[in-house]
Design a protein around this motif. Structure first.
Motif, PDB file in Angstrom:
ATOM      1  N   THR A   1     -11.002  15.413   7.062  1.00 51.31           N
ATOM      2  CA  THR A   1     -10.989  14.720   5.878  1.00 51.31           C
ATOM      3  C   THR A   1     -12.551  14.891   5.377  1.00 51.31           C
ATOM      4  OG1 THR A   1     -12.386  13.037   7.040  1.00 51.31           O
ATOM      5  CG2 THR A   1     -10.065  12.478   6.671  1.00 51.31           C
ATOM      6  N   GLN A   2     -12.200  15.175   3.784  1.00 56.37           N
ATOM      7  CA  GLN A   2     -13.945  15.152   3.275  1.00 56.37           C
ATOM      8  C   GLN A   2     -13.664  16.911   2.989  1.00 56.37           C
ATOM      9  OE1 GLN A   2     -16.851  12.922   4.520  1.00 56.37           O
ATOM     10  NE2 GLN A   2     -15.244  10.623   3.636  1.00 56.37           N
ATOM     11  N   GLY A   3     -14.581  17.017   2.039  1.00 55.87           N
ATOM     12  CA  GLY A   3     -15.174  18.418   2.613  1.00 55.87           C
ATOM     13  C   GLY A   3     -15.324  19.225   1.244  1.00 55.87           C
ATOM     14  N   GLU A   4     -15.640  19.404   0.040  1.00 55.83           N
ATOM     15  CA  GLU A   4     -15.217  20.480  -1.213  1.00 55.83           C
ATOM     16  C   GLU A   4     -15.520  21.786  -0.306  1.00 55.83           C
ATOM     17  OE1 GLU A   4     -17.084  18.778  -4.277  1.00 55.83           O
ATOM     18  OE2 GLU A   4     -15.738  16.925  -4.527  1.00 55.83           O
ATOM     19  N   HIS A   5     -16.010  21.375   0.405  1.00 56.28           N
ATOM     20  CA  HIS A   5     -16.329  22.907   0.922  1.00 56.28           C
ATOM     21  C   HIS A   5     -15.382  23.596   1.097  1.00 56.28           C
ATOM     22  CE1 HIS A   5     -16.970  20.971   4.461  1.00 56.28           C
ATOM     23  NE2 HIS A   5     -16.351  21.908   4.805  1.00 56.28           N
TER      24      HIS A   5
ATOM     25  N   ARG B   1     -12.113  28.353   0.752  1.00 57.32           N
ATOM     26  CA  ARG B   1     -11.133  28.702   1.957  1.00 57.32           C
ATOM     27  C   ARG B   1      -9.565  28.650   1.596  1.00 57.32           C
ATOM     28  NH1 ARG B   1     -16.524  27.099   2.262  1.00 57.32           N
ATOM     29  NH2 ARG B   1     -17.313  28.175   3.363  1.00 57.32           N
ATOM     30  N   GLY B   2      -8.997  28.269   0.684  1.00 59.73           N
ATOM     31  CA  GLY B   2      -7.934  28.197   0.380  1.00 59.73           C
ATOM     32  C   GLY B   2      -7.051  27.034   0.974  1.00 59.73           C
TER      33      GLY B   2
ATOM     34  N   ALA C   1     -10.811  19.505  -9.093  1.00 61.11           N
ATOM     35  CA  ALA C   1     -10.755  20.584  -7.603  1.00 61.11           C
ATOM     36  C   ALA C   1      -9.646  21.694  -7.723  1.00 61.11           C
ATOM     37  CB  ALA C   1     -11.219  19.481  -6.585  1.00 61.11           C
ATOM     38  N   ALA C   2      -8.823  21.424  -7.891  1.00 61.40           N
ATOM     39  CA  ALA C   2      -7.979  22.340  -7.733  1.00 61.40           C
ATOM     40  C   ALA C   2      -8.295  23.714  -8.834  1.00 61.40           C
ATOM     41  CB  ALA C   2      -6.279  22.373  -8.278  1.00 61.40           C
ATOM     42  N   THR C   3      -9.100  23.878  -9.942  1.00 56.01           N
ATOM     43  CA  THR C   3      -9.444  24.717 -10.524  1.00 56.01           C
ATOM     44  C   THR C   3     -10.699  25.756  -9.663  1.00 56.01           C
ATOM     45  OG1 THR C   3     -11.690  23.492 -11.463  1.00 56.01           O
ATOM     46  CG2 THR C   3      -9.202  23.806 -12.612  1.00 56.01           C
ATOM     47  N   HIS C   4     -10.986  25.649  -8.408  1.00 55.66           N
ATOM     48  CA  HIS C   4     -11.720  25.775  -7.800  1.00 55.66           C
ATOM     49  C   HIS C   4     -10.904  26.316  -6.603  1.00 55.66           C
ATOM     50  CE1 HIS C   4     -15.605  23.909 -10.368  1.00 55.66           C
ATOM     51  NE2 HIS C   4     -14.761  23.002  -9.711  1.00 55.66           N
TER      52      HIS C   4
END
Length: 383
Positions: free
Chosen positions: A323-327, A331-332, A371-374
């Motif tokens: 779960t979670q973690g925009e990091h 990393r794909g 988020a998908a743009t990143h």
């Protein structure tokens, strides 16, 4: 056909062959071995706040036709679909929110079947009947509501037909696009991201850390204690006790050979860190991580890059790292919607929650799109 429902509070009372004959779509977390081991090792039951109340549906011949792994909850810990604010609203109104009924895999925020049915022409009807029985059971027992977490598309449709409300959240998933190896995956990333990932992996090697992947059933009791200790440190660092036990992990690895994997890091021959994975149904699931001390980039290596390599080598379709973690974006791991279903007995609260969930779904959809743009992929390699 007439079906008869019953409730059991010990999965050991249901023959494993009967339970596993139901369609779990290869998901290891809804197997008899996984769920029964939670009970056998005291992770649920007793004073845990997770009282097993598994729902069974039998046909006229007494054969098991459907089942739901279900618990009566005295709190909302270990669910990862957060309803604390709902409980607080009930309390302010002088109404009890607990106990509630929850169909889920305890402590496991993984999408998978919850309405388990035998395959055949009656599958859809059985799924609908299980959904209806969840509502009827909640009404009969006088609880505040019935909830089903991390649902599949088929289960969610049956639950909504029975009157459940839909809730969305976001998690991050890696998908295998037929990569030949890790370098082939990296070739699809933008140059700056590709350079960053290679640098992170190099730092682990330069620190003299050796990393290996071990089948869980190969690990002895002493090493399981060490591995569990690493993961327990992670829980304690966040102010929580571990939900599981070393004995549980060892037993699941033994009873589900090939399902449990451990990425173990050593330095100067001594265990330093570990990441625990479970695989099944074409997906690798990252579950727990811990280390004796911090080492730069080791978390990324053990929890993400080794998992991606394993999926490529074994031809697994996807990797759910937890779960979670925009990091994870860099990393794909792509933002992906998850669903849960909720039925509340109290009409006014149900209406209020329905309005809230409508707004929340819109906000989650907006977040997923942003988020998908990143994501780090080159334009022609985007998933």
């Amino acid at each position: 056909m007439a079906w008869r429902a019953e409730v059991v509070d010990r999965l050991a009372d249901v023959p494993a062959a009967e339970w596993n004959a139901l369609d779990g779509d290869g998901n290891p977390f809804v197997t008899h071995a996984f769920l029964e081991a939670l009970e056998a090792h005291g992770c649920v039951g007793g004073d845990s706040g997770w009282a097993p109340r598994h729902l069974l549906l039998r046909d006229e011949a007494g054969q098991l036709a459907g089942a739901v792994p279900r618990y009566e909850k005295a709190h909302s810990w270990g669910e990862f679909v957060f309803d604390w604010s709902w409980a607080q609203s009930y309390a302010r109104a002088g109404l009890p929110y607990y106990p509630k009924q929850l169909a889920a895999v305890p402590f496991t925020p993984v999408t998978g079947p919850r309405l388990l049915v035998r395959q055949g022409p009656d599958s859809a009807r059985l799924r609908r009947r299980l959904a209806e029985w969840l509502v009827e059971s909640a009404r009969r027992d006088g609880v505040s509501g019935a909830h089903v977490n991390f649902t599949t598309t088929e289960d969610q449709a049956a639950l909504e037909e029975a009157g459940f409300l839909r809730r969305h959240d976001c998690r991050f998933l890696w998908r295998n696009r037929g990569y030949r190896d890790f370098d082939d995956f990296l070739d699809g990333l933008r140059a700056d991201k590709r350079k960053k990932l290679r640098r992170e992996r190099r730092r682990v090697t330069e620190a003299g850390i050796e990393v290996e992947t071990l089948p869980g059933e190969w690990i002895d009791e002493a090493l399981w204690q060490t591995i569990f200790g690493f993961t327990e440190r992670t829980f304690l660092r966040h102010g929580n006790a571990h939900y599981l036990t070393a004995g549980f992990l060892a037993e699941v690895a033994r009873r589900l050979p090939g399902a449990v994997l451990v990425v173990l890091a050593r330095q100067a021959g001594a265990p330093l860190a570990a990441s625990i994975f479970v695989q099944g149904g074409g997906t690798l699931y990252g579950r727990y991580w811990g280390a004796a001390r911090h080492e730069d980039c080791l978390h990324f290596e053990a929890c993400y890059y080794r998992g991606i390599e394993h999926c490529i080598a074994q031809g697994l379709a996807s990797f759910d790292p937890g779960t979670q973690g925009e990091h994870k974006l860099a990393r794909g791991f792509a933002p992906t919607l998850t669903s849960s279903a909720h039925w509340l007995a109290q009409g006014e609260f149900r209406a209020a929650v329905a309005r809230y969930l409508e707004r929340e779904r819109a906000a989650v959809a907006e977040y997923v799109a942003a988020a998908a743009t990143h994501l780090p992929f080159q334009r022609d390699a985007a998933p």
